[in-house]
Design a protein around this motif. Structure first.
Motif, short mmCIF file in Angstrom:
data_model
loop_
_atom_site.label_atom_id
_atom_site.label_comp_id
_atom_site.label_asym_id
_atom_site.label_seq_id
_atom_site.Cartn_x
_atom_site.Cartn_y
_atom_site.Cartn_z
N LEU A 154 17.01 15.43 -33.75
CA LEU A 154 17.26 14.31 -34.65
C LEU A 154 17.43 12.99 -33.89
O LEU A 154 17.07 11.94 -34.41
N ALA A 155 17.94 13.04 -32.67
CA ALA A 155 18.09 11.81 -31.89
C ALA A 155 16.73 11.20 -31.55
O ALA A 155 16.60 9.98 -31.43
N SER A 156 15.71 12.04 -31.41
CA SER A 156 14.39 11.54 -31.05
C SER A 156 13.53 11.23 -32.28
O SER A 156 12.39 10.82 -32.16
N HIS A 157 14.09 11.41 -33.47
CA HIS A 157 13.40 11.11 -34.73
C HIS A 157 13.48 9.61 -34.97
O HIS A 157 14.57 9.05 -35.12
N ASP A 158 12.33 8.94 -35.05
CA ASP A 158 12.31 7.49 -35.18
C ASP A 158 12.43 6.99 -36.61
O ASP A 158 12.61 5.79 -36.82
N ARG A 163 10.27 3.85 -42.36
CA ARG A 163 9.50 3.18 -41.30
C ARG A 163 10.24 2.04 -40.64
O ARG A 163 9.96 1.68 -39.51
N ALA A 164 11.18 1.42 -41.36
CA ALA A 164 11.87 0.26 -40.79
C ALA A 164 12.57 0.61 -39.48
O ALA A 164 12.58 -0.18 -38.54
N SER A 165 13.14 1.81 -39.41
CA SER A 165 13.88 2.19 -38.21
C SER A 165 12.97 2.47 -37.03
O SER A 165 13.43 2.53 -35.89
N ARG A 166 11.67 2.67 -37.27
CA ARG A 166 10.77 2.98 -36.16
C ARG A 166 10.62 1.80 -35.20
O ARG A 166 10.28 1.98 -34.04
N ALA A 167 10.87 0.59 -35.69
CA ALA A 167 10.78 -0.58 -34.82
C ALA A 167 11.90 -0.58 -33.78
O ALA A 167 11.81 -1.28 -32.77
N ARG A 168 12.94 0.23 -34.03
CA ARG A 168 14.06 0.31 -33.09
C ARG A 168 14.04 1.65 -32.36
O ARG A 168 15.08 2.23 -32.07
N SER A 169 12.86 2.13 -32.05
CA SER A 169 12.70 3.46 -31.47
C SER A 169 13.41 3.60 -30.13
O SER A 169 13.31 2.75 -29.26
N ASN A 170 14.14 4.71 -30.00
CA ASN A 170 14.75 5.08 -28.71
C ASN A 170 14.11 6.37 -28.19
O ASN A 170 14.72 7.10 -27.42
N PHE A 171 12.88 6.63 -28.65
CA PHE A 171 12.22 7.88 -28.33
C PHE A 171 12.13 8.12 -26.82
O PHE A 171 12.55 9.17 -26.32
N ASP A 176 13.38 11.35 -22.11
CA ASP A 176 13.63 11.43 -20.67
C ASP A 176 14.82 12.34 -20.38
O ASP A 176 14.80 13.14 -19.44
N GLN A 177 15.85 12.24 -21.22
CA GLN A 177 17.03 13.11 -21.03
C GLN A 177 16.73 14.55 -21.42
O GLN A 177 17.10 15.49 -20.71
N PHE A 178 16.05 14.73 -22.56
CA PHE A 178 15.81 16.08 -23.03
C PHE A 178 14.95 16.88 -22.06
O PHE A 178 15.18 18.07 -21.84
N ARG A 205 5.03 14.17 -31.20
CA ARG A 205 5.22 13.42 -29.95
C ARG A 205 6.27 14.08 -29.06
O ARG A 205 6.12 14.14 -27.84
N LEU A 206 7.36 14.55 -29.67
CA LEU A 206 8.40 15.22 -28.90
C LEU A 206 7.88 16.53 -28.32
O LEU A 206 8.11 16.83 -27.14
N ILE A 207 7.17 17.31 -29.13
CA ILE A 207 6.65 18.59 -28.66
C ILE A 207 5.72 18.39 -27.47
O ILE A 207 5.82 19.10 -26.45
N ILE A 208 4.82 17.41 -27.57
CA ILE A 208 3.89 17.13 -26.46
C ILE A 208 4.64 16.63 -25.24
O ILE A 208 4.36 17.03 -24.10
N ALA A 209 5.65 15.76 -25.46
CA ALA A 209 6.42 15.22 -24.33
C ALA A 209 7.18 16.31 -23.59
O ALA A 209 7.44 16.18 -22.38
N LEU A 210 7.52 17.38 -24.29
CA LEU A 210 8.22 18.50 -23.66
C LEU A 210 7.26 19.51 -23.03
O LEU A 210 7.68 20.55 -22.55
N GLY A 211 5.96 19.19 -23.06
CA GLY A 211 4.96 20.03 -22.41
C GLY A 211 4.46 21.18 -23.24
O GLY A 211 3.86 22.12 -22.69
N GLU A 212 4.64 21.11 -24.57
CA GLU A 212 4.20 22.19 -25.45
C GLU A 212 3.03 21.73 -26.31
O GLU A 212 2.79 20.53 -26.47
N GLN A 213 2.34 22.69 -26.91
CA GLN A 213 1.24 22.39 -27.81
C GLN A 213 1.80 22.12 -29.22
O GLN A 213 2.62 22.88 -29.71
#
Length: 295
Positions: A154-158, A163-171, A176-178, A205-213
Motif C-alpha cells: 500500500l505504501a507503493s500504491h500511487d 489520480r490526483a495523488s499520483r502527482a505526489r508519487s513516492n514510488f 528502493d527500501q522494499f 510496476r512494483l512487481i517488475i521493480a522487485l524482479g518478478e514477472q
C-alpha cells in the motif's frame, strides 16, 4: 544553527504525530468495542516494520472491513467527528476513502474500505489483508496494524485517492527500501497477494521493480464494480470504463495490452454503442449514489 522556522516546523510535526497516534488508539479501540475489523496503516506502521517515510501525513490512516465502514462512520459522527473533503479537486468517481476531522484534533482521519485498482471483491481484498495483520505497541497501547508486506504494497500504491495523488508519487523512494528489506520469500508472497487482490495492473510496476514477472490483467470484479459504482448489475462495458478511470498510466497501458473487454465482432461494437448512454449514467452518477448510501 536551528532557525525559528525549523523549530516551529518540528513542533508542528510533533503535534501532528501525537494527534495521529491518539486518533489511531481511540478509533482502533472503538472498532474493537463495535466488533469491527480495522487496521492502522501509514507512517507509524511503516516505521514499526523498519521502513522509513519521506514525510508526515496530516491524517491517521485506517483500513476498515467494507461491511462495517458505514457503521463506523456513524459511530464516529456520534462522537463529534465531522466529514471532511480531503481532496478539493474534481473527481468523476466517488473518493475511495472517507475523510473525517474532529475539532479537538489537529490531525485528521482517513478510512479505507476499498483499495483503488485492487479489482477483487473488496471483502476478499480486506480478508487477505486482515489475515496478515499485526499488533504493535503505540504509546502504551496495543493496536492492530497492517502487516509488513501489505504495508509495503500500500505504501507503493500511487493512487489511493485517485489520480490526483499520483502527482505526489513516492514510488521510487519506497521501492528502493522494499528491494533491500524484503527477502525472496516475502517478494513471492507480495506477488501472490497482489494477484489474489486483483491488483496486477495497478501494481505491475512494483512487481517488475522487485524482479518478478507481472501477472495477468483482469477486469474489475462484480463485487468491486458494485461497490465503486453503487449499482446492482454493472456490465462489462461499465467495468472496463471503471478500470480506465481507476488505473494510473502504467496500469492503463497494461489494460490496453491485455485487450480485456474489447469487442470481438461487429455485433459487439453495435451492442456497446447502444449501451454507452447507460454506462455514462452509471459512471457519472456514482458519486451521487455513494453520497445517498451514507445518509
Amino acid at each position: 544553527m536551528t532557525t525559528p522556522d525549523a523549530t516551529s516546523s518540528k513542533a508542528r510535526d510533533a503535534l501532528i504525530r501525537e494527534s495521529k497516534d491518539h486518533i489511531a488508539i481511540s478509533v482502533i479501540e472503538l472498532c474493537k468495542e463495535l466488533h469491527i475489523r480495522a487496521m492502522l496503516g501509514g507512517g507509524p506502521v511503516l516505521n514499526a516494520h523498519g521502513l522509513l517515510t519521506p514525510g508526515i501525513s496530516r491524517f491517521a490512516s485506517i483500513v476498515v472491513d467494507p461491511a462495517s465502514i458505514r457503521h463506523l462512520r456513524k459511530a464516529l459522527l456520534a462522537r463529534g467527528w465531522q466529514d471532511a473533503n480531503s481532496s478539493p479537486r474534481f473527481r468523476i468517481l466517488p473518493s475511495a476513502r472517507l475523510a473525517l476531522r474532529h475539532p479537538d484534533e489537529p490531525a485528521g482521519l482517513i478510512l479505507y474500505a476499498v483499495i483503488p485498482g485492487f479489482f477483487a471483491d473488496p471483502e476478499t481484498t480486506f480478508d487477505l489483508i486482515w489475515e496478515r495483520h499485526k499488533e504493535v505497541p503505540l504509546r502504551g497501547h496495543t493496536v492492530r496494524t497492517l502487516g509488513r508486506i501489505n504495508s509495503a504494497i500500500l505504501a507503493s500504491h500511487d493512487g489511493l485517492d485517485g489520480r490526483a495523488s499520483r502527482a505526489r508519487s513516492n514510488f521510487d523512494y519506497f521501492v528502493d527500501q522494499f528491494s533491500r528489506l524484503l527477502n525472496a520469500r516475502e517478494i513471492g508472497i507480495t506477488v501472490k497477494l497482489i494477484r489474489e487482490m486483483g491488483g496486477c495492473a495497478e501494481m505491475n510496476r512494483l512487481i517488475i521493480a522487485l524482479g518478478e514477472q507481472p501477472c495477468e490483467f483482469t477486469l474489475p470484479s462484480m463485487g468491486y464494480s458494485q461497490w465503486r459504482l453503487q449499482i446492482a448489475e454493472p456490465t462489462d462495458q461499465m467495468r472496463r470504463a471503471l478500470a480506465i478511470l481507476e488505473l494510473g498510466p502504467s496500469g492503463r497501458r497494461f489494460l490496453r495490452a491485455s485487450k480485456s473487454g474489447w469487442p470481438r465482432s461487429t455485433r459487439e461494437v453495435v451492442v456497446g454503442l447502444v449501451r454507452l448512454p447507460k454506462t455514462i449514467a452509471a459512471i457519472f452518477g456514482a458519486r451521487r449514489r455513494w453520497a445517498q448510501s451514507l445518509d
